[in-house]
Design a protein around this motif. Structure first.
Motif, PDB file in Angstrom:
ATOM      1  N   ALA A  50      -2.063   4.282   4.887  1.00 47.07           N
ATOM      2  CA  ALA A  50      -3.218   3.856   5.459  1.00 47.07           C
ATOM      3  C   ALA A  50      -3.678   4.423   6.798  1.00 47.07           C
ATOM      4  O   ALA A  50      -2.609   5.431   7.327  1.00 47.07           O
ATOM      5  CB  ALA A  50      -3.111   2.231   5.802  1.00 47.07           C
ATOM      6  N   THR A  62      -7.428   2.139   3.013  1.00 48.99           N
ATOM      7  CA  THR A  62      -6.440   2.417   2.214  1.00 48.99           C
ATOM      8  C   THR A  62      -6.858   2.952   0.942  1.00 48.99           C
ATOM      9  O   THR A  62      -8.240   3.326   0.743  1.00 48.99           O
ATOM     10  CB  THR A  62      -5.578   1.330   2.046  1.00 48.99           C
ATOM     11  OG1 THR A  62      -6.134   0.303   1.387  1.00 48.99           O
ATOM     12  CG2 THR A  62      -5.050   0.628   3.246  1.00 48.99           C
ATOM     13  N   ILE A  94       0.895  -1.208  -0.165  1.00 50.82           N
ATOM     14  CA  ILE A  94       0.097  -0.053  -0.051  1.00 50.82           C
ATOM     15  C   ILE A  94       0.925   1.164  -0.068  1.00 50.82           C
ATOM     16  O   ILE A  94       2.162   1.069   0.418  1.00 50.82           O
ATOM     17  CB  ILE A  94      -0.960  -0.019   1.263  1.00 50.82           C
ATOM     18  CG1 ILE A  94      -0.140  -0.143   2.538  1.00 50.82           C
ATOM     19  CG2 ILE A  94      -2.050  -0.956   1.178  1.00 50.82           C
ATOM     20  CD1 ILE A  94      -0.977   0.279   3.800  1.00 50.82           C
TER      21      ILE A  94
END
Length: 430
Positions: free
Chosen positions: A60, A403, A57
């Motif tokens: 977040a 996310t 990712i």
């Protein structure tokens, strides 16, 4: 999709992220609760720093609340990698299908106000849904199809529980051909299209199966957005603003943003590709997916199934209201009995995997999916852009992980461990 600037940004990111991850904590918020073990909650830091370090990712925000008090809140990684913008806890995320529970609550409120009934046929509000047809076959050459008459009409209850037979085009090969030909919007759009226009076209198209026969995830909740407009006499966005967002103080939850300060807080959407772990989301407005949503474009389409953007704090207020049986900080959105009814299974013996479904949420029964420390009664949902939340009545708690990834190859490396860590904090204390 590749270009020098992106490759440079990603290489710089890979070099700097271990240092910057170590420094994360400026956004952290811990409150003391006798019910949870704070050391166990700090394992979330390890998980999400690892996810950023490994480029699963870009960034977040995670939040956990117990007894109405936020006991954990932190931001990780980047809102935008190339611009070196660190993620903050008040940044705005495209919620996608986490819009659906909010639309469902709007329908419950209209029910309380006597504006509709769950047994009502949808055609009472949208005439195009009268005389529904069931899909028999599709000709792939020209997208023509054959149908048979349905045994009954689709009801508001069918829409609320995804048992209407209305599917998503992107998730259904046959229906995708039909929807594409008719210009049906699956998620969002930058084009000047109105909800009334798209849903009317959808109402004339065939269903996948008989209403009430089984669970089929799709555009049912988008249809409910249009029902809200007809039943209330207001545009869908205005109804939500006046009846949910303003009363709860959800000032950062909207379909579209014109305010520059809010637009600046919108997180960048990323995608996994075969060649690179993270790239900024490739533009494909014709599919209704665009990294410019929700700050550019016509801003006329209000998707009840996928259109809202929000922050962790705002969505927590909504979840806490539901956990409190319809009330937050002295403001009552729904009556206790209505919310209690809507927390229970509404699809009988039909299963969604091992679980049931209620008005807006997946619900865990006694014999349901009890992995990751789940307790029966938990209600939850998530969004396509990798956002998820749950409400746990037994532990009087709310948790969410936000996310911005589509598609993502690493979702299950995050969701299960995150849930186990949150639930483990209760077990460790007890």
């Amino acid at each position: 999709m590749k270009n020098i600037n992106k490759l440079f940004a990603l290489s710089v990111f890979a070099f700097l992220i271990p240092i910057l991850s170590f420094c994360q904590g400026t956004n952290v918020n811990f409150s003391i609760s006798e019910k949870v073990n704070q050391d166990s909650l700090r394992n979330i830091d390890i998980l999400l720093k690892k996810a950023v370090d490994n480029q699963w990712i870009a960034g977040a925000v995670a939040l956990v609340a117990v007894d109405g008090e936020i006991v954990y809140e932190n931001a990780f990684g980047y809102k935008n990698i190339a611009q070196n913008k660190a993620m903050k806890t008040n940044d705005i995320f495209r919620m996608a299908s986490m819009t659906k529970p909010i639309t469902s609550i709007a329908i419950l409120k209209l029910y309380e106000d006597g504006k509709l009934d769950f047994k009502d046929p949808v055609s009472k509000y949208i005439p195009e849904f009268s005389n529904p047809q069931i899909l028999v076959d599709v000709n792939p050459a020209d997208s023509s199809y054959t149908t048979r008459s349905a045994s009954r009409e689709v009801t508001i209850h069918d829409l609320l529980t995804h048992t209407s037979g209305i599917s998503y085009g992107f998730a259904d090969t046959l229906m995708n051909k039909i929807y594409a030909k008719e210009g049906i919007i699956d998620l969002t759009t930058l084009k000047p299209i109105m909800l009334e226009e798209s849903i009317a076209k959808l109402g004339k198209l065939p269903l996948k199966h008989e209403p009430g026969e089984k669970f089929t995830y799709g555009l049912s909740i988008d249809v409910l957005g249009r029902v809200v407009e007809v039943a209330s006499g207001q545009s869908f966005d205005q109804y939500l603003l006046e009846n949910i967002f303003d009363p709860l103080g959800m000032d950062d939850t909207r379909f579209y943003f014109d305010d520059e300060a809010q637009a600046e807080r919108l997180t960048t959407m990323y995608a996994n590709t075969r060649s690179e772990p993270l790239v900024e989301f490739p533009e494909n407005p014709n599919r209704g997916l665009s990294g410019f949503f929700p700050i550019k474009g016509a801003k006329t389409y209000f998707s009840g199934g996928a259109g809202l953007s929000s922050t962790a704090q705002d969505y927590f207020k909504f979840c806490q209201m539901v956990l409190n049986d319809g009330e937050l900080n002295g403001i009552r959105i729904l009556q206790k009995e209505t919310v209690a009814f809507a927390k229970n299974n509404q699809i009988g013996e039909i299963r969604m995997g091992r679980d049931h479904f209620t008005y807006g949420y997946q619900v865990v029964p006694e014999d349901g999916d009890l992995r990751f420390g789940r307790i029966p009664g938990k209600i939850s949902w998530g969004g396509a852009f990798q956002t998820t939340f749950w409400i746990d009545p037994a532990r009087n708690s709310v948790a969410m992980l936000l996310t911005q990834m589509y598609p993502s190859y690493h979702q299950q490396k995050l969701y299960g461990p995150f849930e186990q860590m949150v639930n483990g904090a209760f077990e460790a204390e007890n």
